[in-house]
Write a protein that holds these residues in place. Sequence first.
Motif, mmCIF file in Angstrom:
data_model
loop_
_atom_site.group_PDB
_atom_site.id
_atom_site.type_symbol
_atom_site.label_atom_id
_atom_site.label_comp_id
_atom_site.label_asym_id
_atom_site.label_seq_id
_atom_site.Cartn_x
_atom_site.Cartn_y
_atom_site.Cartn_z
ATOM 1 N N ALA A 213 0.830 -1.207 0.000
ATOM 2 C CA ALA A 213 0.000 0.000 0.000
ATOM 3 C C ALA A 213 0.865 1.258 0.000
ATOM 4 N N LEU A 214 1.950 1.258 0.777
ATOM 5 C CA LEU A 214 2.848 2.420 0.780
ATOM 6 C C LEU A 214 3.490 2.633 -0.581
ATOM 7 N N GLN A 215 3.870 1.552 -1.228
ATOM 8 C CA GLN A 215 4.449 1.661 -2.563
ATOM 9 C C GLN A 215 3.451 2.311 -3.524
ATOM 10 N N THR A 216 2.193 1.936 -3.404
ATOM 11 C CA THR A 216 1.158 2.490 -4.274
ATOM 12 C C THR A 216 0.880 3.953 -3.929
ATOM 13 N N VAL A 217 0.692 4.233 -2.639
ATOM 14 C CA VAL A 217 0.286 5.564 -2.196
ATOM 15 C C VAL A 217 1.441 6.563 -2.222
ATOM 16 N N ARG A 218 2.546 6.185 -1.617
ATOM 17 C CA ARG A 218 3.684 7.109 -1.527
ATOM 18 C C ARG A 218 4.614 6.996 -2.734
ATOM 19 N N GLY A 219 4.870 5.775 -3.172
ATOM 20 C CA GLY A 219 5.814 5.583 -4.271
ATOM 21 C C GLY A 219 5.257 5.930 -5.632
ATOM 22 N N GLN A 220 3.988 5.585 -5.867
ATOM 23 C CA GLN A 220 3.386 5.793 -7.186
ATOM 24 C C GLN A 220 2.341 6.897 -7.199
ATOM 25 N N ARG A 221 2.042 7.457 -6.024
ATOM 26 C CA ARG A 221 1.055 8.537 -5.902
ATOM 27 C C ARG A 221 -0.317 8.135 -6.451
ATOM 28 N N ARG A 222 -0.724 6.903 -6.124
ATOM 29 C CA ARG A 222 -2.033 6.402 -6.559
ATOM 30 C C ARG A 222 -2.837 5.991 -5.333
ATOM 31 N N LYS A 223 -4.094 5.693 -5.537
ATOM 32 C CA LYS A 223 -4.943 5.212 -4.455
ATOM 33 C C LYS A 223 -4.739 3.710 -4.275
ATOM 34 N N ALA A 224 -5.004 3.243 -3.059
ATOM 35 C CA ALA A 224 -4.868 1.815 -2.764
ATOM 36 C C ALA A 224 -6.098 1.343 -2.007
ATOM 37 N N ALA A 225 -6.572 0.177 -2.347
ATOM 38 C CA ALA A 225 -7.668 -0.466 -1.602
ATOM 39 C C ALA A 225 -7.091 -1.691 -0.916
ATOM 40 N N TRP A 226 -7.507 -1.915 0.308
ATOM 41 C CA TRP A 226 -7.007 -3.050 1.076
ATOM 42 C C TRP A 226 -8.202 -3.851 1.561
ATOM 43 N N LEU A 227 -8.369 -5.046 1.029
ATOM 44 C CA LEU A 227 -9.465 -5.920 1.443
ATOM 45 C C LEU A 227 -8.936 -6.978 2.401
ATOM 46 N N VAL A 228 -9.673 -7.198 3.469
ATOM 47 C CA VAL A 228 -9.343 -8.269 4.404
ATOM 48 C C VAL A 228 -10.572 -9.163 4.549
ATOM 49 N N PRO A 229 -10.375 -10.450 4.844
ATOM 50 C CA PRO A 229 -11.492 -11.393 4.788
ATOM 51 C C PRO A 229 -12.438 -11.403 5.977
ATOM 52 N N GLN A 230 -12.063 -10.809 7.112
ATOM 53 C CA GLN A 230 -12.908 -10.915 8.305
ATOM 54 C C GLN A 230 -13.012 -9.577 9.011
ATOM 55 N N ARG A 231 -14.141 -9.349 9.644
ATOM 56 C CA ARG A 231 -14.372 -8.101 10.369
ATOM 57 C C ARG A 231 -13.352 -7.939 11.499
ATOM 58 N N SER A 232 -13.002 -9.010 12.197
ATOM 59 C CA SER A 232 -12.033 -8.902 13.289
ATOM 60 C C SER A 232 -10.676 -8.411 12.764
ATOM 61 N N LEU A 233 -10.299 -8.865 11.582
ATOM 62 C CA LEU A 233 -9.048 -8.393 10.983
ATOM 63 C C LEU A 233 -9.156 -6.935 10.554
ATOM 64 N N THR A 234 -10.340 -6.511 10.168
ATOM 65 C CA THR A 234 -10.556 -5.119 9.792
ATOM 66 C C THR A 234 -10.270 -4.215 10.979
ATOM 67 N N ASP A 235 -10.787 -4.584 12.143
ATOM 68 C CA ASP A 235 -10.571 -3.777 13.341
ATOM 69 C C ASP A 235 -9.096 -3.752 13.732
ATOM 70 N N GLU A 236 -8.446 -4.905 13.645
ATOM 71 C CA GLU A 236 -7.018 -4.993 13.970
ATOM 72 C C GLU A 236 -6.189 -4.127 13.021
ATOM 73 N N LEU A 237 -6.483 -4.205 11.737
ATOM 74 C CA LEU A 237 -5.744 -3.431 10.747
ATOM 75 C C LEU A 237 -6.008 -1.940 10.910
ATOM 76 N N ASP A 238 -7.229 -1.573 11.249
ATOM 77 C CA ASP A 238 -7.555 -0.169 11.453
ATOM 78 C C ASP A 238 -6.702 0.420 12.572
ATOM 79 N N ALA A 239 -6.509 -0.349 13.640
ATOM 80 C CA ALA A 239 -5.655 0.114 14.741
ATOM 81 C C ALA A 239 -4.204 0.268 14.273
ATOM 82 N N GLU A 240 -3.728 -0.675 13.459
ATOM 83 C CA GLU A 240 -2.363 -0.598 12.922
ATOM 84 C C GLU A 240 -2.176 0.655 12.057
ATOM 85 N N LEU A 241 -3.210 1.007 11.307
ATOM 86 C CA LEU A 241 -3.096 2.117 10.360
ATOM 87 C C LEU A 241 -3.315 3.482 10.998
#
Length: 149
Positions: free
Chosen positions: A95-123
Amino acid sequence: MTTSSEATSLAGLDAAAARDAFELVWEASAPLPPRPAVFVPAGQLLPAEWVPLLSHATLNPAQAEVVPHLLKHDRHVLAVAPTGAGKTTIGMVAALQTVRGQRRKAAWLVPQRSLTDELDAELQRWREAGLRKLIRPATPTSRRPSWAA
């Protein structure tokens, strides 16, 4: 209307894709040969300004092997690895390569709601660093995708 030969070739492509996906999952599940883990400082492989955005300042052997490929290609990424192997960091680098390196948008899909919450905290670090358009990670059934710009 597709002809019989076109339908056959499409089925053949679908079958080949399914076979290749199965092979990737099978190989990812194979035990690794025993060897001491060598962690690599993330700054050796990534731009220094990206390192504070990661969860850890070092990359494990699998991450260190994958990161150079992420940085030199402009492709979609599908990470298949056991739990705890470091897929989140690989996704962050992609995602950083896409957003910062290429100046494009990035979508990040995760398979479970629990992982969504965990990733949101990381981000949260990303939002604090000015990547404010990253709303939240998205599951395939979410109403809004995660966009970073």
